[in-house]
Design an enzyme around this catalytic site. Sequence first.
Site: not given
Length: 465
Positions: A318, A315, A261, A324
């Site tokens: 999250k 997203e 990541e 985030e």
Amino acid sequence: MASLTISHFISFLSILAFTEAGLIGVNYGRVANNLPQPPQVVALLKAQGINRVKIYDTDSSVLTALANSDISVVVAMPNELLSSAAADQSFTDNWVQANISKYYPSTQIQAISVGNEVFVDPNNVTKYLVPAMTNVHASLLKYNLSSIKISSAIALSALQNSYPSSAGSFKPELVEPVIKPMLSLLRKTGSYLMVNVYPFFAYEANADVISLDYALFKENPGVVDSGNNLKYMSLLEAQIDAVFAAMSALQYNDMKMVVTETGWPSLGDEDETGAGAANAASYNGNLVNRVLTGGGTPLRPNDTLDVYLFALFNENQKPGPTSEGNYGLFYPNQQKVYNVDFTLQGVNNNRSVPINGSKTQVPATGDVTPSSVGQTWCVANENAGEEKLQAGLDYACGEGGADCRPIQEGATCYDPDTVAAHASYAFNSYYQKKGRGAGTCDFGGAAYVVTQAPKFGTCALPTGY
């Protein structure tokens, strides 16, 4: 050199496989309620030439959609299963049969991350990690799946020291119980260490001493490591070498590493220094160029850099700060959050791409226009369906108190006369009136935040009231 778009960059991998170039993949996170269905996502990946993906579980719909796609996949055993996996190999036998054998080889499962960032899991499952990895590997052997690697993605916070890189070391309390046994297992099975590395976090916490150009792979004077006199031109490479140094200190200097990541958020809270679309475009674009031009880090110059970008989509569910949910390369409607330029010269490709259909346009250059930096808008997610969009539109214009006068028939923003266009105007009006607060651009998954100015016909969405 001609400018190349994101749709071409990984198509070069078949050529670059014979050079010292590294490999680029992407994390497909799904902590959201407004994402496209897995078959649509696979079509997006293929259309963009992305042939390596990492997911955080073994979701059946995702693995089925990836079958016969020529996309290699890293899957994960969630942290909550580690205690069961550690206690009984019959559990991992059943798990491998149900979640790996069932899909392989039609779905090209390359590796399993047994847990994710286990050391920082508040449920404290660290003691189960290596026994779980051992049992998963034994089950893979049992079912003739030895080509699938096992590892576990660790956070950079597993290091006690990361600066200078030459002083890299693991936290003492982790070394004997888990780090050494894990590295020994990885060596024994011919696997590699998975590490999640985010220069953004280091920059955000130390912006007064870390150069932004150094964090973004831009031209900079570099940083010389006082311990080994090696010169670093990017923060990511320095962080990677800190992990290599930590492994070498434990006599595991032959271990390979994959960055599972890394990324940079296109949007953040006011106190999240450095978050923004322009910086995210620079980080990811320059990183891709760095990987595809080949070569390793100063400490491991002969190793390639293999990297999975985080993440495929923004997203919206999250938890945590705004950043985030805003690491995505794409919005839920499959359009780019920003354009990553994959030329070696870093030349911008000054084009625009449609969002919410052909009548909405946002800039798609490697940089974001200065006027839009720090501004956000709320737009409709057409994937949510017309019924959900209409319900959100009705709420925004009614109880929500949005200013919907400009989208009434004959008014300035009535055209284009579509539910999606009208909903976007209403959603954005509500979002701006609410001070762009967290949770004010959702409408049950019918909307999401964008960082580049949308436009419907001749009608631009306002940025404040």
